[in-house]
Write a protein that holds these residues in place. Sequence first.
Motif, mmCIF file in Angstrom:
data_model
loop_
_atom_site.group_PDB
_atom_site.id
_atom_site.type_symbol
_atom_site.label_atom_id
_atom_site.label_comp_id
_atom_site.label_asym_id
_atom_site.label_seq_id
_atom_site.Cartn_x
_atom_site.Cartn_y
_atom_site.Cartn_z
ATOM 1 N N PHE A 398 0.979 -1.178 -0.131
ATOM 2 C CA PHE A 398 0.024 0.134 0.008
ATOM 3 C C PHE A 398 0.748 1.213 0.001
ATOM 4 N N HIS A 402 -2.952 5.806 -0.110
ATOM 5 C CA HIS A 402 -4.414 4.760 0.188
ATOM 6 C C HIS A 402 -4.639 4.973 1.510
ATOM 7 N N ALA A 405 -8.123 6.577 1.506
ATOM 8 C CA ALA A 405 -8.973 6.221 0.731
ATOM 9 C C ALA A 405 -10.383 5.279 1.380
ATOM 10 N N LEU A 410 -11.436 1.007 -2.800
ATOM 11 C CA LEU A 410 -10.084 0.266 -3.186
ATOM 12 C C LEU A 410 -10.213 -0.852 -4.436
ATOM 13 N N GLN A 414 -6.203 -4.425 -3.678
ATOM 14 C CA GLN A 414 -6.079 -3.693 -2.410
ATOM 15 C C GLN A 414 -6.937 -4.131 -1.370
#
Length: 617
Positions: A398, A402, A405, A410, A414
């Motif tokens: 990652f 991220h 997020a 994702l 992810q």
Amino acid sequence: MAHLLGAEALHLEYPTRVVFDSVTLGVESGDMIGIVGRNGDGKSSLLGMLAGTIEPDSGRVTYRGGLRLGMLGQRDDLDDEATVGFSVVGDAADHEWAADPQARDIISGLIADLDWDAQISSLSGGQRRRVALAALLIGDWDMLILDEPTNHLDVDGIAWLAKHIRARWPKNSGALLLVTHDRWFLDEVCTKTWEVHDRIVEPFEGGYAAYVLQRVERDRIAAATEAKRQNLMRKELAWLRRGAPARTSKPKFRIEAANQLIADVPEVRNPIELKKMATARLGKDVVDLLDVSKHFGQTTILEDVTWRIGPGERTGILGPNGAGKSTLLGLVSGEIEPDAGRVKRGKTVQIGVLDQQFKDLARIADARVREVLAESKTSFNIEGKDFTPAQLLERLGFAKEHLSARVKELSGGQKRRLQLLMLLMAEPNVIILDEPTNDVDSDMLAAMEDLLDSWPGTLIVVSHDRYLLERVTDQQYAILDNGLRHVPGGVEEYLRLRAEQERRGSAGSNKTAGSNGATAGAGGNDSGGAASASEGSESAAKLTGAEARAAKKEVSSIERRMDKLTSQIAKKHEEMAAHDQTDFEGLATLTAAIREYQDELDELEMRWLEASEALEA
């Protein structure tokens, strides 16, 4: 070898980033190329540009005149109203396609279990995928482009596809461009590897194992900036050398090169220490399945299965699609109750499940990744080092951005990484992984394997990824004839047993799948018969004294020539590194010389393997 396809100065850019910048490459007849790289780096985009389905922002792709190019994308274009048969062979009469041995082999290898008259709209996603693959392979193509062809194929189907591709074209004809995360499949069918990274495409000679070796060598040169990836790849090499027995049939000079590279690398796992730690956490009792049976309606899934799972065991489960692997995992985890028999669990057992549907992430879909991590422990100890959840997430690939997020935003890969991290943070002492490789790239798989190597507990894995299964587990069991059977020989033995099972079925055997004891007995007799027949054929094929001496002499001669060629290739690489990088003609001459040496080396490897096998017979 004839030139089939060329790409010159390809540039591809999306609103948020540049995917490729001035990429130039070519494909010649006989090339079997595997494409690897991280999720999102542009593997599928590269295939699309080469196939003509994606227009580059600049640069061009040229094709040999009359080139027949077939492509399997990640999404099919099948007509929902068409039948399976029409989608695969069109309106050809049965006797027309049945007269073609290749067509019969493709249909039996991929879609034998499907109703020929079923509508495409009635099929599952995996079944549609197999129909699309069969429809493509039946065509007559000079070059195939396959994007994740092994998705939804079981171990049997993947082995069949590898065999089909290897035999599809005569030597030095046809070509393949392949994107897959199945590393065993890459090693089986590919002779070259392209790595997509940092807006470029970097070529390597050989399949996945050779690519790993060369990539480690490259990373060792730039050790300061590539330290993390280097250590992961060195661990991969340690397993390649010390792990699966089948790997030891590699040419001797390759093994020696790997030995030098990993001389200072510890064993992938310390099984004795892990077992001791697992016993301390779990005690002696983990999960026992005692005479367990499970039925769904009139269908028997498992019958009289007894399986005692011990502390620290790392077990892989094999079986065709629909055999009952997920049902077996459900019985172990407690999500499914048996119809007969009982499941006994130890008092200290805490089971964590990595499922295929992301059930654990559904309840936190609107939360941000950093909020999820804030609810967990502040540190975790792995191999004697403390890691924060954010550091673990970074170790799983990652980026820092991220963390902001939302979970629902994702990508599939992810989500799989976050799911694995949450599983580890819960600190279970039994982990069940159900198809953990879905949506995951090869770098992420290596990181996952690295984490699991130091995890002290009981591990049960269901996966069609043969490489991962052999890499993280120490033993394998197979679901055959509704029973559970230990397969000491791993995937190779399982495939042999499946082939015997199919032969018995095609011979019209009336054996029932109900009794596990009867099945085991029949399997034992058949195995003995097969072994006896095999021993007889091996005995008949043994070389005479004079032939054996001649074969040994040939092997020695081949090895000396391979050593010489290896040295010559290394010298040419040194010359290339020292050469004026603006002298394109000189570099092209050196490249041609290296390719000529490599072609001869590849042929010698095959001769070496054939001669060695003859000596061992």
